[in-house]
Design a protein around this motif. Structure first.
Motif: not given
Length: 737
Positions: A301-330
């Protein structure tokens, strides 16, 4: 004197204590995993799972409600209130249900409730108030049993930790006959190796027609009593084989006694499953494995760091960044072995084999995102696609667990390979890759024979004929092959595939200005309404697929006429469906005819960059970013689709998106962040800075790249990977110039 020194030392010690705590507190406050909500998409149409996995991991250890159905394709549905058990393989955000292999259920004497909906298996109720998920970890309290369940994982091993109440009949059920949705067991086996180890396999058929999972399960507490079952009947001995097998393992527990279970898996054999435990999880230390998984996620997740005062946007960003790494699977085991698409056991030499390639979805944005974030993994992914070609003679269309599902259309392994090649990501033989790309284009299935002969796929009576969509997607893939051929100096191939890349024009109807289905004799279909959902368009209608010419948007614009093209874009977002329209299940996230919940629309908002009206792109992109995503269970407006929905958000929220996923160009939209910093190999960074951005300041007044003003609304992949700074001056008013 001693008294005063003592009095002085108290505040000094207190100060030192406070100072010593501050770095730890700051670290806790800024840990990016805290922003991730794995429940995003577990309600509504998202079809995601909340369980424990590591980035691109083989194991997805997650709770199963136990009921089949569209809402429970990932095994879990947030509105439900029961859990049947925890299985080790799950799909993320798909529209078809499979996997759910190796179901483990903790039980005790209180496990008395059953229901026919889950095959009369025991279940426990639970409350979301006593449930927690974070990257690499899931926890839930099973109320009826009084058992607390905790899950984490390594790449190939699921790790369980259960806290039992006092009970003489505590234990586990391991049920290989359990299945949901399309999945069905074909042959299963369980063997008791000793009082702390069982092993076996589960062969099944479903979306993956020939799936094989070998497992070894080790228990931290010796088993006192074991009972084996075949088709619901008790059997004697230490081993059982058949279609529906199960084992009941029991022991006594003290109050608050913890018991760990480690389950290693492999598609190739028991040795690989055991090696997973021995190499990845040799110790009995759940907390350390949980921390290890969390730290792996934090690093990614630390490969992209975003700066914003909007906590909802940041939660959405890091959740989608997380979900972008659930596939393909080993998919290859510790020793490199895996069950291939030809049914044979193969060894991945010099690379790790991946599968779960939802290519109709992920070629659009997920794979381009991987070339930025995971250039070290991309060669292995390309080799994995090529291994499928070596085993079957074709690149995969939609592959999982060593199977070709033939789900959806196109041969979109091609743009993934070509994109990697042109971005300088090696690790594969270009000559072999080129032959692999041609193999699909020259095959006779899925209307490709007719496409070659007629220049388009004609309509037929086949269910899901999808003729127009096939023609357009084949034409795009052919453009990719043409560009590959040109770069390799293959002039004849270049000219041939470039001509095929223009086949989209054979569906353009000057009368309606849409892509219209055609009979084999060349006649356009008589009845045609572009907003109708028919078998001529893949999960879409004529409005959605009109725009799918990503390799020749200028040609499409010229066909329609520049003014009409611009008006058509406006109508795309304003022509609302009527109450009487029959909208299918995949038409979600609607803005007019635009449907963000399904992939064919994903690039359309960026097409105003071709009309000289970039402010309209910025307006629509910001609308989609803020209206179609939320960091909550119902936060996805459509199937998440193995990372594509998430990758769209990740890239678009930083202000860029690949309209053509294989030309290395990222179109500029409307960023959400004051600053987004991408960490690159070689200690380089690429920063996208928009210091004046806000909820109202969504328009781009001007753009500079490394201090040079840009005249076009796009940048290149080479600009990003070289490192540097993109600065977007934001304003509340559209920049119509």
């Amino acid at each position: 004197m001693k008294k005063s020194l003592f009095l002085i030392s108290i505040p000094l010690m207190l100060l030192l204590f406070i100072l010593s705590c501050q770095p730890r507190q700051r670290e806790a406050e800024t840990r990016l995993t805290d922003y991730v909500n794995p429940f995003m998409g577990t309600d509504g149409p998202g079809n995601t799972y909340p369980g424990a996995t590591v980035p691109f991991g083989m194991v997805q250890l997650s709770p199963d409600i136990g009921y089949s159905g569209w809402d429970r394709i990932a095994g879990y549905f947030y509105p439900d209130s029961i859990i049947t058990g925890f299985s080790h393989l799950h799909l993320t955000g798909t529209g078809a249900g499979d996997l759910y292999d190796i179901l483990l259920t903790p039980v005790n004497s209180r496990a008395v409730k059953t229901t026919s909906e889950n095959g009369n298996r025991p279940y426990s109720t639970f409350s979301h108030d006593n449930e927690h998920a974070e990257p690499g970890y899931y926890q839930v309290f099973l109320q009826d049993y009084g058992i607390n369940a905790e899950l984490t994982s390594t790449q190939r091993t699921g790790i369980h930790n259960y806290t039992f109440p006092k009970d003489e009949h505590s234990g586990f059920l391991l049920d290989l006959g359990y299945s949901l949705n399309w999945d069905r067991p074909v042959m299963t086996s369980i063997e008791v190796e000793d009082n702390q180890t069982i092993s076996g396999y589960r062969m099944s058929s479903g979306w993956a027609a020939d799936q094989r999972v070998w497992f070894v399960a080790k228990f931290s507490k010796p088993i006192e009593n074991t009972t084996l079952f075949l088709d619901g009947e008790e059997v004697e001995g230490r081993e059982v084989k058949g279609t529906h097998t199960k084992i009941d393992l029991r022991f006594s527990t003290k109050e608050q006694e913890e018991v760990m279970v480690k389950v290693g898996i492999s598609s190739a054999g028991r040795e690989g499953a055991l090696a997973a435990i021995e190499s990845e999880a040799p110790q009995w230390d759940f907390a350390s494995y949980r921390k290890q998984a969390s730290d792996i996620w934090e690093n990614e997740l630390s490969k992209i760091k975003v700066e914003s005062d909007n906590e909802v946007w940041k939660k959405t960003f890091y959740t989608t960044l997380y979900q972008s790494m659930l596939a393909p699977t080993l998919y290859s085991d510790v020793n490199g072995y895996y069950k291939g698409a030809d049914g044979e056991i193969h060894q991945a030499e010099g690379y790790q084999k991946y599968d779960t390639f939802s290519l109709w979805d992920t070629f659009r944005a997920a794979h381009p995102l991987y070339t930025i974030m995971h250039p070290d993994r991309v060669p292995d992914m390309v080799q994995s696609l090529l291994s499928h070609y070596r085993e079957t003679g074709l690149l995969p269309v939609w592959s999982m667990q060593g199977n070709e599902t033939n789900m959806m259309i196109g041969y979109h392994a091609v743009p993934v390979i070509v994109d990697a090649w042109f971005k300088g990501i090696g690790g594969f033989d270009p000559e072999e890759a080129f032959e692999a790309c041609k193999s699909n284009a020259m095959s006779d299935d899925h209307g490709i024979k007719e496409y070659r002969e007629l220049g388009y796929v004609p309509l037929s009576d086949d269910h899901e004929n999808w003729s127009v969509s096939k023609t357009l997607e084949y034409a795009y893939d052919d453009w990719c092959i043409a560009m590959f051929a040109k770069d390799l100096g293959k002039t004849e191939d270049y000219e041939y595939y470039l001509e095929r890349a223009s086949n989209w024009k054979n569906h353009f109807d000057p009368e309606t200005g849409f892509m219209r289905p055609r009979h084999a004799d060349g006649r356009f279909i008589s009845h045609f309404d572009p907003k109708e959902y028919t078998d001529h368009f893949c999960e879409s209608n004529g409005w959605h697929y009109f725009w799918f010419v990503p390799h020749d948007i200028e040609g499409l614009r010229d066909k329609l006429g520049s003014e009409r093209f611009s008006h058509r874009l406006d109508s795309m977002f304003t022509y609302e469906p009527e109450a009487s329209d029959d909208l299918p299940i995949f038409s979600t996230g609607m803005i007019g005819q635009y449907a963000h919940g399904n992939e064919p629309s994903h690039h359309v908002a960026y097409l105003y960059n071709y009309t000289g009206e970039s402010w309209k792109t910025q307006e629509r992109v910001r609308q989609i970013l803020t209206e179609m995503y939320q960091p909550e269970p119902a936060g996805h407006c459509g199937n998440e689709d193995c990372g594509q929905m998430s990758a769209w958000y990740v890239l678009s929220s930083m202000g860029v998106y690949p309209v053509n996923p294989a030309d290395g160009i990222y179109h500029i939209g409307s960023p959400l962040w004051r600053k987004a910093t991408i960490s690159l190999p070689g200690d380089k960074n690429f920063t996208i800075s928009a210091p004046g951005v806000s909820e109202t300041a969504k328009y781009v007044a001007s753009v500079t790249l490394n201090g040079e003003k840009l005249s076009n609304p796009w940048i290149h992949h080479s600009d990003i990977v070289a490192g540097g700074t993109l600065v977007l001056e934001m304003t509340d008013e559209p920049n119509t110039n």
